[in-house]
Design an enzyme around this catalytic site. Sequence first.
Site, mmCIF file in Angstrom:
data_model
loop_
_atom_site.group_PDB
_atom_site.id
_atom_site.type_symbol
_atom_site.label_atom_id
_atom_site.label_comp_id
_atom_site.label_asym_id
_atom_site.label_seq_id
_atom_site.Cartn_x
_atom_site.Cartn_y
_atom_site.Cartn_z
ATOM 1 N N GLU A 128 -1.498 27.628 18.657
ATOM 2 C CA GLU A 128 -2.512 28.627 18.283
ATOM 3 C C GLU A 128 -1.855 29.885 17.690
ATOM 4 O OE1 GLU A 128 -5.420 29.477 17.668
ATOM 5 O OE2 GLU A 128 -6.465 30.694 19.155
ATOM 6 N N THR A 181 -8.257 34.886 11.192
ATOM 7 C CA THR A 181 -8.051 35.649 12.434
ATOM 8 C C THR A 181 -6.970 36.703 12.255
ATOM 9 O OG1 THR A 181 -8.767 33.797 13.778
ATOM 10 C CG2 THR A 181 -7.428 35.444 14.883
HETATM 11 N N1 HSE Z 1 -9.408 37.312 20.662
HETATM 12 C C1 HSE Z 1 -9.139 36.814 19.352
HETATM 13 C C2 HSE Z 1 -9.523 37.877 18.328
HETATM 14 C C3 HSE Z 1 -9.919 35.559 19.123
HETATM 15 O O1 HSE Z 1 -10.617 38.418 18.446
HETATM 16 O O2 HSE Z 1 -8.730 38.154 17.430
HETATM 17 C C4 HSE Z 1 -9.676 34.932 17.782
HETATM 18 O O3 HSE Z 1 -10.438 33.778 17.676
#
Ligand code: HSE
Length: 309
Positions: A128, A181
């Site tokens: 990930e 992301t």
């Molecule tokens: N916690 C992470 C973010 C999740 O918000 O960047 C990404 O899917």
Amino acid sequence: MQAVEVFAPASVANLSCGFDVLGLCLEGVGDRMRFTQTEEKGIRIVHTSPSDLPTDPTKNVAGVAAQALLKDYPLSGGICIEIDKGILPGSGIGSSAASAVGAVVGVNALLEKPLAKEDLLPYALAGEAIASQAKHADNIAPALLGGMILVRSVEPMDVLKLPCPKELFVVVLHPQIELKTAEARALLGENVLLKNAIQQWANVGALVHALHTQDDELLAQSLQDVVAEPVRKKLIPGYDPIKASAMDNGALGCGISGAGPSIFALVKGKEKGEQVAKAMANNCTQLGINHKVYLSAINARGAEIINPK
Ligand code: HSE
């Protein structure tokens, strides 16, 4: 065992107040992955549905996660991983996490002495991390273990499974745009105002308490995000009116799913879920935004082997 098939579910991370520490597992949406042992050493990645994702195992999250596990627990031969992506990359419902989690569950099943599911988390995290360029387990932990999860720490890995209220449903509205992301994280910068931090951690505590005491009103009050939502919502067309349509139709809370662009709403009961899903989708249609909408129960099982059963 020579071959296994795995279903790796989608997930909703953050749950408004819990940036990088809260997440839940979705039912029915996810990736299907097949793992076949090969005599030839190494990992081969094959996409069985149209995909722009890399097939180089050092660049593909499934390949990286699989290699991390195999480094500690080697097999005599290699593995061919066939991936049928049911989750579009950059959708905000844990596409890369599903691939990473599916990979470790599949490879683990081929080991002579498979590890406990919890022990697979660090290996899934390695996969990930190459997608989001950060180590956060709020997608991989629920995708692997199911339910609602609090991530207390990633190094060392420590996650807590939270109680799930009965009849809690999740609506996910996915506007058909892609958000990376890593880019959505870069927007947030390095610092959080102290007054925002105080509000955010108070809400995380309240949310956990609400789940333990089955207090829907407190759950609704605590589903607020003063850290990521104000910055990230600008990347999501129609965010404010779509959220308003969910809240006006009785959602307990509504926010950005992970890094977006998907928008999630938590809802009590399936019927209410259908109403909220329809209202959010209608709103999107009126705004001229292409979208997909899902209504899901909370998946308590997480990633699982679907063949052989
Ligand atoms: N916690 C992470 C973010 C999740 O918000 O960047 C990404 O899917």
